[in-house]
Design an enzyme around this catalytic site. Structure first.
Site, PDB file in Angstrom:
ATOM      1  N   CYS A 146      -9.531  49.367 -26.175  1.00  0.00           N
ATOM      2  CA  CYS A 146      -9.612  50.648 -26.888  1.00  0.00           C
ATOM      3  C   CYS A 146      -8.513  51.570 -26.348  1.00  0.00           C
ATOM      4  CB  CYS A 146     -10.983  51.289 -26.697  1.00  0.00           C
ATOM      5  SG  CYS A 146     -12.333  50.154 -27.074  1.00  0.00           S
ATOM      6  N   CYS A 195      -9.190  54.624 -23.990  1.00  0.00           N
ATOM      7  CA  CYS A 195     -10.179  54.519 -22.924  1.00  0.00           C
ATOM      8  C   CYS A 195      -9.592  54.179 -21.546  1.00  0.00           C
ATOM      9  CB  CYS A 195     -11.218  53.478 -23.300  1.00  0.00           C
ATOM     10  SG  CYS A 195     -12.500  53.355 -22.045  1.00  0.00           S
ATOM     11  N   CYS A 225     -27.053  56.617 -32.791  1.00  0.00           N
ATOM     12  CA  CYS A 225     -26.078  57.663 -32.489  1.00  0.00           C
ATOM     13  C   CYS A 225     -24.709  57.034 -32.743  1.00  0.00           C
ATOM     14  CB  CYS A 225     -26.242  58.077 -31.028  1.00  0.00           C
ATOM     15  SG  CYS A 225     -24.959  59.218 -30.462  1.00  0.00           S
ATOM     16  N   ARG A 281     -22.953  66.316 -32.505  1.00  0.00           N
ATOM     17  CA  ARG A 281     -22.787  66.525 -31.062  1.00  0.00           C
ATOM     18  C   ARG A 281     -21.337  66.846 -30.699  1.00  0.00           C
ATOM     19  NH1 ARG A 281     -26.563  64.676 -27.684  1.00  0.00           N
ATOM     20  NH2 ARG A 281     -27.398  63.328 -29.292  1.00  0.00           N
TER      21      ARG A 281
HETATM   22  S1  SF4 Z   1     -15.582  50.888 -21.993  1.00  0.00           S
HETATM   23 FE1  SF4 Z   1     -13.751  51.674 -22.969  1.00  0.00          FE
HETATM   24  S2  SF4 Z   1     -12.486  49.843 -23.378  1.00  0.00           S
HETATM   25 FE2  SF4 Z   1     -14.589  49.145 -22.990  1.00  0.00          FE
HETATM   26  S3  SF4 Z   1     -15.519  49.010 -25.055  1.00  0.00           S
HETATM   27 FE3  SF4 Z   1     -16.048  51.022 -24.181  1.00  0.00          FE
HETATM   28  S4  SF4 Z   1     -14.460  52.377 -24.999  1.00  0.00           S
HETATM   29 FE4  SF4 Z   1     -13.676  50.274 -25.242  1.00  0.00          FE
END
Ligand code: SF4
Length: 364
Positions: free
Chosen positions: A58, A61, A190, A262
């Site tokens: 992601c 992230c 959610c 939210r």
């Molecule tokens: S922790 Fe971060 S990289 Fe892993 S699935 Fe969740 S959002 Fe994606």
């Protein structure tokens, strides 16, 4: 109550999003007052029970193992540690504890059993319990429900089209499948997303089409403003403007009248006046605590001062739905099946995610 529609089109949602600002705000506030107490806002505490080391990519992230960020990973917290944090959250006005684990998916086994015990423990404290643990199978969702889980968070993040620009290690349908598995239980859903990842307004509307056409609609929808973290592929994204944030909150409120909207990540970038506009536009839930998983969040005392100034009251637990019952592990109807949810691996790569991975490797 205004009737909830499940057939919103992208064109209709874009028309709402692009209304003159004052008209949009007025319409959203009107829908909000019909469906919710405008002076009540839920306070939730987000707890990272297992931080870092995630195998997904992601792009937003810092917990993805492949990017170089300053996040310190930790193993799964103990039930006692979680209980202590939940009690602290309760004493400062939180009615919900959301536990997040940086997992691609839930795996049956000791760690999941430990999470189930955490759910039982917090539910017995008379707080709503939410988990965000990645993909789950129907059996795993049933086991969470039996433990007393109130909500399961699984964000759609963006539109189906833009999702491919941010994440390559799973597909949009995988997200919808997990939501579907949760829906087969009595756990509430959610699901929301993030703005400011480089998407366009059509993508924001596309995400709201995907969420609002779910039947039932999610009981809770987080609207996050990207917090661009150094070392992630989205590190250079510009902060989201308050006007975009208010427009997104207001549009969500109009198309999802009964949902708790939210205000999530990105609140530190917003002034009190900006947050007040979001509450007026229909946001009725915030995350408290100085950290949101790994990104900064306003101090809880500051939030309480803001509540006082605005005459807002924290929402009591189980206002929207009765407390689920907890079934003890030995009486469980659903046993571990040794399952791991299946997911697709779309055959595309995202150049900027690859570049961040290469950069991270070089820095090690
Ligand atoms: S922790 Fe971060 S990289 Fe892993 S699935 Fe969740 S959002 Fe994606």
């Amino acid at each position: 109550m205004s009737a909830t529609r499940h057939n919103w089109t992208k064109e209709e949602i874009l028309e709402i999003y692009n209304k003159p600002f004052m008209e949009l705000l007025y319409e959203a506030a009107t829908v909000h007052r019909v469906n919710h107490d405008p002076n009540v806002v839920q306070v939730s505490t987000l707890l990272s029970i297992k931080t870092g080391g995630c195998s997904e990519d992601c792009g937003y992230c810092p917990q993805a193992a492949r990017y170089h960020t300053d996040i310190e990973g930790n193993d799964l917290m103990s039930v006692q540690q979680v209980k202590a944090q939940a009690l602290r959250a309760k004493s400062t006005g939180s009615s919900r504890v959301c536990m997040g684990a940086a997992w691609r998916n839930v795996k049956d086994g000791e760690e999941f059993d430990q999470v189930l015990e955490m759910v039982r423990t917090i539910n017995k404290l008379e707080m709503e319990v939410c988990c965000t643990l990645g993909m789950v199978t129907e059996n795993q969702a049933q086991r969470l429900a039996e433990a007393g889980l109130y909500a399961y968070n699984h964000n759609l993040d963006s539109s189906e089209e833009y999702y491919k620009e941010v994440i390559s290690t799973r597909g949009y349908q995988d997200r919808l499948d997990t939501i579907d598995n949760v829906r087969k239980t009595n756990v509430t859903v959610c699901s929301g997303g993030i703005i400011g990842m480089g998407e366009n307004i059509e993508d924001r509307a596309g995400m709201l089409v995907a969420l609002s056409t779910l039947n039932p609609q999610p009981e809770s929808t987080p609207i996050n403003a990207l917090v661009a973290v150094e070392g992630t592929p989205l590190e250079d994204q510009k902060p989201v403007s308050i006007w975009d944030m208010v427009r997104m909150v207001a549009t969500t409120r109009i198309v999802m009248p009964e949902t708790q909207v939210r205000l999530s990540a990105g609140r530190t970038q917003m002034t009190r006046e900006g947050q007040a506009m979001c509450f007026f536009a229909g946001a009725n839930s915030i995350f408290a605590g100085d950290k949101l998983l790994t990104t900064p969040n306003p101090d809880v005392n500051e939030d309480m001062k803001m509540f006082e100034e605005l005459g807002l009251n924290p929402q009591k637990p189980f206002t929207k739905k009765v407390q689920p019952q907890t079934v003890e592990a030995q009486n469980s109807e659903y046993q571990s099946l040794g399952e791991k949810p299946k997911w697709t691996r779309p055959d595309h790569t995202i150049e900027r995610n690859e570049a961040a991975k290469v950069k991270a490797k070089a820095l090690k």
